[in-house]
Design an enzyme around this catalytic site. Sequence first.
Site: not given
Length: 730
Positions: A592-593, A341-342, A480
């Site tokens: 995580k993000q 998806w980056d 994640e």
Amino acid sequence: MRRLWTLEEFPFHPERLNHCETLFTIGNGYLATRGTFEEGYTGELSTTMVHGIFNHAKGVLVPELVNSPNWLPIHLTIDGTPFRLINQNVTTLNPTGGAVLGYRRTLDLYTGVLTREVLFRAESGSIVRLVFERFACLHDDHLMAQHVQIVAVDGTPVIEVDSFIDHRVSNNEAQHWTDVAVGGAGPRTQVITRTNQSGYTLGMAAHLIAPGAINTVMENGVALSRTHFTLQLQESADLYKYTTIFTSRDLADPTQIGGALHQKLDEAVAEGFSHLQSRHEREWAHYWDTSDVQIEGDEASQFAVRFTMYHILISAPRHDDDVSIGAKTLSGLGYKGHVFWDTELFILPPLTLTQPKLARNLLMYRYHRLAGARHKAQANGYEGAMFPWESTDTGEETTPQWSDVQPDGSRIRIWTGDSEQHICTDVAYGVLQYWRWTGDDEFLIKYGAEIVLDTAVFWGSRVEEKNDRYEISQQIGPDEYHENIDNSVFTNRMVVWHLSEALKLMEWLKSHASTDAKRLTDALHLTPERLAKWQDIIQRMYIPFDLEKQIHIQFPGFFDMEFIPVPHYEPRTLSVQAILGHSRSIQTQVIKQADVVMLMALLGEELASMPVLLNNFNTYFPRTDHGSSLSPAIHAWVAARLGLADIAIDMFEHAGSIDLNDNKGNVRDGIHGAACGGTYQALVFGICGLKLDANGELTADPQLPSHWKSVSFNVNHRGQKKHFRFTNPA
Ligand code: BGC
């Protein structure tokens, strides 16, 4: 100021060898080559990655982008002393017999030309100044050029040269090449080889130009172009090496590769280095004409936005709409060249806004892979198109199911390929964002709509009707660390967004392209019942929300887990997850993000009112350890929109320097492509607040950091170049 276009290494830092190789990568959207040296070293990670050349080698869990033959080698001997910066053992600085008196390497981001200057004394006492230059022609996918200037600063040295293409390459230990045919005559050498599972043929040929007579010599199965000559005191000599490349992806008949290689070499030799360089640099100037962003008042940020854009541009395919950019671009073996998806949510937007043709190529890659996405949906018992979390040339799911062996000998199950299903809405988001900014109706009607609609069909079949609402179980959201959770708010809310966009798109198609609306309705079975179900899902999807606290809940149960004050774990180079360990951290609130914060970036005030957005940010920011490089830029973007200026600039600087600083020590595996694209978005969408309003018109709401004087850039909006300049009051 040219300085703010130049990445420099001065003096040589052998301890940063692999890090710098990544930073000094050159490329032209067809291939990229890491900044390893012409003379080669043990411990270097030499790679040339060519878009689309994937292979599944024996002993490797999944297919990977293949390391192609190395076209760089030019070995020099000065009066019998091999020119080397360091011994084979990369940690020792003294080369055998010789001495390095000075070294500087520069990558000119404006021109894509990599230069290395070295002052070297041979054992005989002769001193030479060497200037190496190289570029991968931006005006010609299939051509690379090198120049070495050798000046006899002291003495009358005898120079010996071996130039070759090294086919003895692998991805770590994995061998991908077979049927290698090596040959050459006079100044030319060539290699033709084939990947051992996928069957791609690749050919490379090189032509050396040097003062002495050149012979081809076979040594250890490698064809060397060998020559020698003597320089008088103060005399200089120039070596030129042109390398051409074709694969069976370029030419349907692989038997024509040899002819194509040599024809292109003939043309390059006839044209000469400086002409090629001018044409190459003119193409780069076109790129920067729309893609440059200027920041006055902050040199580090200025450099970072150029550096990150450079890495996006060298990896973006120009003439190929059947390949896409992997998470580590083409600059290293990390993530095996796979597309995540980056691409659509991080790397694509800067291209959509500044190089729409390149953006379109990336989206067409997904269009061409709808068959794989349909296959994945079917194999999992769903309808429509379910894009793989990690994608290669086939379009099939290529996420490994198991990690590499851990220090304790175990392997960890990787669930992202099964459960990180939000990739389907991410791709749709990329398509619709591209369409809104470019107004490329033709793309939408012919290709993009099918992507958006068939992924919507997938979601229609994927949701679960239970508890008097719709739910989605067993997901991994952007965070994640928390695997196989039920009702990820990111996923559920993006599905609502996706389905409502799909319904709007159907209406648009009916009024603007009725034949295509009918074609898609028939092909994808977009029956009234199906569309009614989408409407029902939009209304009755479960969006976890805490009414009392007025915040979105990342997933039900999240706040019942152990709270870890992430800011207390500073300074650190590891993620908090790595510090606590995998099994503990999954039972904590460490994120995580950007997850809920990612949702806020994508949907803005469509998601919630400003007070709720602020509550969300204040809740999730202190729980996030930025274990992923995708995280800081999104936080910068959202913080800027919320008026949190200090956090915004802090996170922006963090995002832009991830590769340059290499705090986590993993840049050796390749550039963090998403952080590069995120940096641009943090600046343009976040700090400058550029967006399209409901009528598709551009609006801005700049919140420049107080120490910046101005920000200027161009964007393409519906086929027109628009210039923006925002200033801080003096
Ligand atoms: C991140 C993902 C990302 C992947 C590839 C992971 O560490 O969590 O969001 O897609 O890296 O960059």
